[in-house]
Write a protein that holds these residues in place. Structure first.
Motif, PDB file in Angstrom:
ATOM      1  N   VAL A 145       8.754 -12.123   2.960  1.00 53.06           N
ATOM      2  CA  VAL A 145       9.553 -10.796   3.224  1.00 53.06           C
ATOM      3  C   VAL A 145       8.911 -10.132   4.325  1.00 53.06           C
ATOM      4  O   VAL A 145       7.714 -10.448   4.928  1.00 53.06           O
ATOM      5  CB  VAL A 145       8.575  -9.995   2.243  1.00 53.06           C
ATOM      6  N   TYR A 146       9.571  -8.700   4.960  1.00 59.65           N
ATOM      7  CA  TYR A 146       9.230  -8.260   6.054  1.00 59.65           C
ATOM      8  C   TYR A 146       9.408  -6.599   5.122  1.00 59.65           C
ATOM      9  O   TYR A 146      10.162  -6.464   4.345  1.00 59.65           O
ATOM     10  CB  TYR A 146       9.995  -8.444   7.131  1.00 59.65           C
ATOM     11  N   LEU A 147       8.830  -6.413   6.418  1.00 54.72           N
ATOM     12  CA  LEU A 147       8.402  -4.949   6.135  1.00 54.72           C
ATOM     13  C   LEU A 147       9.582  -3.580   5.328  1.00 54.72           C
ATOM     14  O   LEU A 147      10.484  -3.192   4.473  1.00 54.72           O
ATOM     15  CB  LEU A 147       7.949  -4.344   6.740  1.00 54.72           C
ATOM     16  N   ASN A 161      12.954  -6.793  11.597  1.00 55.53           N
ATOM     17  CA  ASN A 161      12.396  -6.644  12.857  1.00 55.53           C
ATOM     18  C   ASN A 161      11.333  -8.027  12.278  1.00 55.53           C
ATOM     19  O   ASN A 161      10.577  -7.427  10.829  1.00 55.53           O
ATOM     20  CB  ASN A 161      11.625  -5.228  13.102  1.00 55.53           C
ATOM     21  N   LYS A 162      11.571  -8.788  12.515  1.00 55.28           N
ATOM     22  CA  LYS A 162      11.012 -10.064  12.498  1.00 55.28           C
ATOM     23  C   LYS A 162       9.330 -10.150  12.257  1.00 55.28           C
ATOM     24  O   LYS A 162       8.812 -11.230  12.404  1.00 55.28           O
ATOM     25  CB  LYS A 162      11.093 -11.278  12.314  1.00 55.28           C
ATOM     26  N   VAL A 163       9.137  -9.255  13.114  1.00 59.12           N
ATOM     27  CA  VAL A 163       7.269  -9.215  13.920  1.00 59.12           C
ATOM     28  C   VAL A 163       6.604  -8.606  11.906  1.00 59.12           C
ATOM     29  O   VAL A 163       5.266  -8.779  11.910  1.00 59.12           O
ATOM     30  CB  VAL A 163       7.476  -7.897  14.632  1.00 59.12           C
ATOM     31  N   ASP A 164       6.689  -7.508  11.658  1.00 59.59           N
ATOM     32  CA  ASP A 164       6.204  -6.759  10.731  1.00 59.59           C
ATOM     33  C   ASP A 164       5.922  -8.186   9.156  1.00 59.59           C
ATOM     34  O   ASP A 164       6.783  -7.463   8.322  1.00 59.59           O
ATOM     35  CB  ASP A 164       7.406  -5.585   9.964  1.00 59.59           C
ATOM     36  N   TYR A 165       5.976  -9.248   9.143  1.00 66.24           N
ATOM     37  CA  TYR A 165       6.014  -9.933   8.606  1.00 66.24           C
ATOM     38  C   TYR A 165       4.739  -9.320   7.019  1.00 66.24           C
ATOM     39  O   TYR A 165       3.383  -9.176   7.272  1.00 66.24           O
ATOM     40  CB  TYR A 165       5.796 -10.914   8.529  1.00 66.24           C
TER      41      TYR A 165
END
Length: 226
Positions: A145-147, A161-165
């Motif tokens: 799940v991402y933000l 955006n896969k940074v906000d995991y």
């Protein structure tokens, strides 16, 4: 599990498994704050799970005791006079394991249990998942799940955006389709009907998006002729 009892019995047996019985009595599964779905399926097979409905339903052996809350969606109503509490404001302890049915239920706890006959994982990708859905019913999946998933409303979900995991999450895949030439899985979430598309969402199919095709769990119920 509930779906598969209905499907395997060809609609002859309607049995709603108690989420509270599983989450409170399976020590290896986790808690109300999350856990391991593989252990949950194994618990069903080895120990069985009793029946139980939703909060305030008085259905089955052990109904859910915690009221529903708002998951990342505003303004949900429980009834005409009371709003649901945001889930982040409703921290409750996992209920204690009670091997006694609710007062109004007439069947003894152990006699109410239904078991899994066989549990298994599906690791061979898209076609095998589709075949399992078509032949035997919904499956459980684990996804990242991402933000931006919290704000999903419609369409085929792909994280921006896969940074906000945020973390891992268990969901129920119930079908598949194509929307505007994009293949998708149709998935039921557990965040109540106010989230997403009435509690459901679509996610890109065939690309292992959010690792949703990596760990698929399912099982076959043990049905005894009555």
């Amino acid at each position: 599990m509930t779906d598969r009892v209905c499907i395997y019995s060809r609609g002859k047996k309607q049995f709603h498994f108690s989420a509270e019985d599983l989450v409170s009595c399976c020590e290896d599964c986790g808690s109300c704050r999350g856990g391991d779905p593989e252990f949950a399926w194994k618990y069903w097979q080895e120990h069985g799970i009793v029946s139980g409905g939703n909060y305030n339903s008085s259905l089955g052996c052990r109904s859910y005791s915690t009221p529903p809350c708002v998951h990342h969606a505003p303004g949900q109503k429980i009834n005409a006079t009371r709003d649901r509490t945001p889930c982040f404001d409703l921290y409750v302890d996992t209920p204690k394991c009670s091997k006694i049915c609710d007062d109004k239920f007439s069947v003894a706890y152990e006699k109410d249990k239904l078991y899994g006959q066989n549990v298994f994982s599906i690791v061979d990708g898209e076609d095998h998942i589709m075949a399992e859905l078509f032949l035997n019913g919904p499956v459980e999946a684990i996804m990242l799940v991402y933000l931006d998933f919290f704000n999903y409303k419609s369409g085929v979900y792909v994280p921006v955006n896969k940074v906000d995991y945020i973390g891992a999450h268990a969901v129920k895949i119930i079908g598949w389709g194509v929307e505007n030439d994009t293949k998708y899985w149709l998935v039921a979430n557990s965040w109540n009907s106010g989230w997403g598309d009435n509690g459901f969402f679509k996610i890109l199919r065939g690309e292992n998006e959010c690792l949703i095709e990596l760990m698929i769990m399912a099982g076959e119920p043990l049905l005894i002729n009555e």
